[in-house]
Motif scaffolding. Structure first.
Motif, PDB file in Angstrom:
ATOM      1  N   LEU A  16      -2.988  -2.637   4.376  1.00 14.73           N
ATOM      2  CA  LEU A  16      -2.018  -2.403   5.452  1.00 14.73           C
ATOM      3  C   LEU A  16      -1.882  -0.917   5.753  1.00 14.73           C
ATOM      4  O   LEU A  16      -0.890  -0.486   6.329  1.00 14.73           O
ATOM      5  CB  LEU A  16      -0.658  -2.984   5.061  1.00 14.73           C
ATOM      6  CG  LEU A  16      -0.611  -4.504   4.832  1.00 14.73           C
ATOM      7  CD1 LEU A  16       0.801  -4.941   4.467  1.00 14.73           C
ATOM      8  CD2 LEU A  16      -1.096  -5.265   6.058  1.00 14.73           C
ATOM      9  N   GLY A  17      -2.889  -0.155   5.360  1.00 13.87           N
ATOM     10  CA  GLY A  17      -2.855   1.278   5.609  1.00 13.87           C
ATOM     11  C   GLY A  17      -2.241   2.034   4.458  1.00 13.87           C
ATOM     12  O   GLY A  17      -2.941   2.618   3.631  1.00 13.87           O
ATOM     13  N   PHE A  18      -0.893   1.990   4.376  1.00 11.03           N
ATOM     14  CA  PHE A  18      -0.213   2.752   3.341  1.00 11.03           C
ATOM     15  C   PHE A  18      -0.391   2.136   1.960  1.00 11.03           C
ATOM     16  O   PHE A  18      -0.477   2.843   0.960  1.00 11.03           O
ATOM     17  CB  PHE A  18       1.280   2.856   3.671  1.00 11.03           C
ATOM     18  CG  PHE A  18       2.076   3.552   2.610  1.00 11.03           C
ATOM     19  CD1 PHE A  18       2.951   2.853   1.787  1.00 11.03           C
ATOM     20  CD2 PHE A  18       1.936   4.916   2.414  1.00 11.03           C
ATOM     21  CE1 PHE A  18       3.672   3.492   0.801  1.00 11.03           C
ATOM     22  CE2 PHE A  18       2.660   5.575   1.430  1.00 11.03           C
ATOM     23  CZ  PHE A  18       3.536   4.848   0.627  1.00 11.03           C
ATOM     24  N   LEU A  43       4.399  -6.681 -14.284  1.00  8.32           N
ATOM     25  CA  LEU A  43       5.711  -6.951 -14.861  1.00  8.32           C
ATOM     26  C   LEU A  43       6.735  -6.805 -13.737  1.00  8.32           C
ATOM     27  O   LEU A  43       6.930  -5.706 -13.213  1.00  8.32           O
ATOM     28  CB  LEU A  43       5.998  -5.965 -15.990  1.00  8.32           C
ATOM     29  CG  LEU A  43       7.210  -6.230 -16.888  1.00  8.32           C
ATOM     30  CD1 LEU A  43       7.138  -7.619 -17.503  1.00  8.32           C
ATOM     31  CD2 LEU A  43       7.293  -5.167 -17.978  1.00  8.32           C
ATOM     32  N   PRO A  44       7.391  -7.890 -13.310  1.00  9.97           N
ATOM     33  CA  PRO A  44       8.266  -7.860 -12.132  1.00  9.97           C
ATOM     34  C   PRO A  44       9.323  -6.767 -12.205  1.00  9.97           C
ATOM     35  O   PRO A  44       9.942  -6.565 -13.248  1.00  9.97           O
ATOM     36  CB  PRO A  44       8.913  -9.252 -12.135  1.00  9.97           C
ATOM     37  CG  PRO A  44       7.998 -10.113 -12.935  1.00  9.97           C
ATOM     38  CD  PRO A  44       7.378  -9.214 -13.968  1.00  9.97           C
ATOM     39  N   LEU A  45       9.474  -6.049 -11.087  1.00  7.77           N
ATOM     40  CA  LEU A  45      10.477  -5.001 -10.914  1.00  7.77           C
ATOM     41  C   LEU A  45      10.191  -3.743 -11.726  1.00  7.77           C
ATOM     42  O   LEU A  45      10.838  -2.714 -11.509  1.00  7.77           O
ATOM     43  CB  LEU A  45      11.881  -5.507 -11.290  1.00  7.77           C
ATOM     44  CG  LEU A  45      12.446  -6.646 -10.438  1.00  7.77           C
ATOM     45  CD1 LEU A  45      13.728  -7.186 -11.075  1.00  7.77           C
ATOM     46  CD2 LEU A  45      12.718  -6.195  -9.019  1.00  7.77           C
ATOM     47  N   LEU A  46       9.221  -3.788 -12.639  1.00  7.52           N
ATOM     48  CA  LEU A  46       9.007  -2.659 -13.542  1.00  7.52           C
ATOM     49  C   LEU A  46       7.648  -2.000 -13.363  1.00  7.52           C
ATOM     50  O   LEU A  46       7.541  -0.775 -13.422  1.00  7.52           O
ATOM     51  CB  LEU A  46       9.193  -3.138 -14.991  1.00  7.52           C
ATOM     52  CG  LEU A  46       9.765  -2.111 -15.974  1.00  7.52           C
ATOM     53  CD1 LEU A  46      10.610  -2.775 -17.037  1.00  7.52           C
ATOM     54  CD2 LEU A  46       8.643  -1.332 -16.644  1.00  7.52           C
ATOM     55  N   SER A  47       6.594  -2.779 -13.140  1.00  3.42           N
ATOM     56  CA  SER A  47       5.252  -2.213 -12.985  1.00  3.42           C
ATOM     57  C   SER A  47       5.097  -1.491 -11.646  1.00  3.42           C
ATOM     58  O   SER A  47       5.813  -1.769 -10.683  1.00  3.42           O
ATOM     59  CB  SER A  47       4.191  -3.311 -13.079  1.00  3.42           C
ATOM     60  OG  SER A  47       4.130  -3.861 -14.367  1.00  3.42           O
ATOM     61  N   TYR A  48       4.124  -0.587 -11.601  1.00  5.19           N
ATOM     62  CA  TYR A  48       3.793   0.090 -10.350  1.00  5.19           C
ATOM     63  C   TYR A  48       3.137  -0.890  -9.388  1.00  5.19           C
ATOM     64  O   TYR A  48       2.314  -1.716  -9.790  1.00  5.19           O
ATOM     65  CB  TYR A  48       2.833   1.254 -10.632  1.00  5.19           C
ATOM     66  CG  TYR A  48       2.277   1.907  -9.387  1.00  5.19           C
ATOM     67  CD1 TYR A  48       3.019   2.852  -8.692  1.00  5.19           C
ATOM     68  CD2 TYR A  48       1.016   1.563  -8.900  1.00  5.19           C
ATOM     69  CE1 TYR A  48       2.515   3.451  -7.542  1.00  5.19           C
ATOM     70  CE2 TYR A  48       0.506   2.159  -7.763  1.00  5.19           C
ATOM     71  CZ  TYR A  48       1.257   3.097  -7.089  1.00  5.19           C
ATOM     72  OH  TYR A  48       0.752   3.678  -5.959  1.00  5.19           O
ATOM     73  N   GLY A  49       3.480  -0.798  -8.111  1.00  5.77           N
ATOM     74  CA  GLY A  49       2.846  -1.630  -7.097  1.00  5.77           C
ATOM     75  C   GLY A  49       3.829  -2.096  -6.048  1.00  5.77           C
ATOM     76  O   GLY A  49       4.914  -2.601  -6.374  1.00  5.77           O
ATOM     77  N   GLY A  50       3.456  -1.946  -4.781  1.00  7.33           N
ATOM     78  CA  GLY A  50       4.343  -2.321  -3.691  1.00  7.33           C
ATOM     79  C   GLY A  50       4.485  -3.812  -3.515  1.00  7.33           C
ATOM     80  O   GLY A  50       5.588  -4.317  -3.269  1.00  7.33           O
ATOM     81  N   SER A  51       3.389  -4.557  -3.644  1.00  3.83           N
ATOM     82  CA  SER A  51       3.430  -6.004  -3.408  1.00  3.83           C
ATOM     83  C   SER A  51       4.367  -6.709  -4.371  1.00  3.83           C
ATOM     84  O   SER A  51       5.221  -7.508  -3.978  1.00  3.83           O
ATOM     85  CB  SER A  51       2.020  -6.595  -3.526  1.00  3.83           C
ATOM     86  OG  SER A  51       1.154  -6.039  -2.579  1.00  3.83           O
ATOM     87  N   GLY A  54       8.281   5.674  -5.308  1.00  4.27           N
ATOM     88  CA  GLY A  54       9.601   5.962  -4.747  1.00  4.27           C
ATOM     89  C   GLY A  54       9.760   5.363  -3.361  1.00  4.27           C
ATOM     90  O   GLY A  54      10.812   4.806  -3.019  1.00  4.27           O
ATOM     91  N   VAL A  55       8.702   5.457  -2.570  1.00  5.31           N
ATOM     92  CA  VAL A  55       8.721   4.830  -1.237  1.00  5.31           C
ATOM     93  C   VAL A  55       8.817   3.309  -1.368  1.00  5.31           C
ATOM     94  O   VAL A  55       9.554   2.648  -0.622  1.00  5.31           O
ATOM     95  CB  VAL A  55       7.461   5.219  -0.439  1.00  5.31           C
ATOM     96  CG1 VAL A  55       7.381   4.447   0.875  1.00  5.31           C
ATOM     97  CG2 VAL A  55       7.453   6.717  -0.167  1.00  5.31           C
TER      98      VAL A  55
END
Length: 392
Positions: free
Chosen positions: A107-109, A340-348, A50-51
């Protein structure tokens, strides 16, 4: 339409936001049990993603306000920054290793996967190069071979991590951009054969890649060993049938399918929403890529070649990553860790996708502004010069 009422492409925004929100819902469904077991809170991954979604919208708003002239002006420094980042990730103490791969900088978070940004920087550099050397690319071998040097440096650094999936996407993206710039067919075919040969050699030089190829050919030969992940993904698709088991009713996410909320989120989506839901997601990706290509073609017609090539590069990245990830999930390609772009979990991945969407939206806005006001965007003279050289 008055200049003050110009708007961004609503269809591109709609498809991107739909995929992003679909991903959030599916991550929430797929990750709760794993999060409760590993972190003591079923909402751990939901809150983090969500963040990331909020960060993605903020990034989209900021980047969409940056003129394309900025990216064109600093294309070479951005290429250098991408190369340095890929090098830094290999240094112990700076790069973070996960499951035997060193692809992240902490990067910490969250951990930044630098290859996601490096691919964008390479697209921007190649776009600038094609504008400056368009005549040379269309008429000589040297114009086609020159961009191979920075590409080979990036590829070498990516293989060292190792990140074979990002390597394939990057090589295909650059090749596609150069092809659309007007290179001769014999040049394209020659480079394509060389690229296939290199990919084949890379695939068989490491034992774990050879094992993945064997597993891909027959995952059920060792369903509880090397073929476990792929066989469980196929079980998820089988359970989903036409219309799915219902949102939240997946069985495979209950510790059967590893990486259910990341690389194999599409399998969980197919299990819960069925073949129809899986096809809708594919349609959304096709629509997203098509809108980006349409924007790029419009840019070319307005002789904004830098904008056009950037659009093509972003479209190839989205299409390549979606094709590989979905291909892996359905068992059509060997197992490879690619989001998977825009759909998978992950900030990067989410932030990189948002940057590309924002750049394309900015291109669409500047093209509309130029069409209404008759004033070209800053930094346009070099495309005109390249075209005149090509015609001459």
């Amino acid at each position: 339409m008055p200049p003050g009422k110009l708007s961004f492409d609503p269809f591109l925004i709609l498809s991107a936001v739909t995929l992003m929100l679909t991903g959030f819902v599916m991550i929430a469904s797929a990750s709760m049990d794993v999060a409760a077991r590993d972190f003591g809170s079923a909402y751990f991954f939901i809150m983090r993603h969500g963040v990331f979604v909020v960060m993605a919208f903020i990034t989209l708003a900021i980047v969409s306000a940056i003129p394309l002239a900025f990216w064109q002006k600093y294309s070479v420094p951005l290429l250098a920054i991408g190369g340095i980042s890929l090098l830094l990730v290999l240094i112990p103490g700076i790069g973070r290793e996960v499951n035997g791969a060193r692809r992240w900088i902490s990067l910490g978070f969250f951990n930044l996967q630098v290859s996601e940004l490096a691919k964008i920087f390479m697209v921007i550099y190649i776009s600038g190069y094609l504008v400056r050397r368009l005549s040379e690319v269309r008429t000589t071998w040297s114009g086609v071979i020159k961009p191979i040097l920075p590409l080979s440096i990036y590829v070498g650094l990516l293989i060292s991590q190792p990140d074979f999936g990002a390597t394939v996407v990057l090589m295909c993206t650059v090749m596609g951009m150069v092809f659309l710039s007007g290179m001769r067919l014999i040049q394209f075919v020659s480079l394509l054969l060389v690229g296939i040969l290199m990919a084949g050699l890379l695939a068989v030089t490491q034992p774990y890649r050879v094992q993945r190829l064997k597993t891909f050919l027959d995952p059920w030969a060792d369903p509880f060993g090397a073929g476990y992940q792929l066989s469980q993904a196929q079980i998820a698709f089988g359970r989903g049938e036409w219309f799915g088991t219902g949102l939240g009713n997946s069985i495979q996410k209950l510790f059967y399918l590893p990486e259910a909320h990341t690389d194999f989120i599409y399998s969980i989506l197919a299990e819960e929403l069925g073949l129809m839901g899986a096809l809708v997601v594919i349609a959304l990706y096709c629509f997203l890529v098509l809108r980006i290509f349409i924007t790029g073609r419009r840019a070319e017609k307005q002789q904004q070649f830098f904008m056009g090539y950037v659009c093509y590069g972003c479209a190839f990245i989205f299409a390549g990553q979606a094709l590989i990830n979905i291909g892996v999930n359905v068992g059509a390609l060997p197992t490879k860790g690619l989001t998977l772009p825009l759909l998978s979990y992950g900030g990067s991945s989410l932030l990189a996708s948002s940057i590309m969407i924002a750049i394309v939206l900015r291109i669409d806005y500047e093209l509309k502004r130029a069409a209404v006001t008759g004033v070209s965007s800053p930094g346009k003279p070099s495309p005109h010069k390249a075209v005149r050289r090509a015609v001459a």
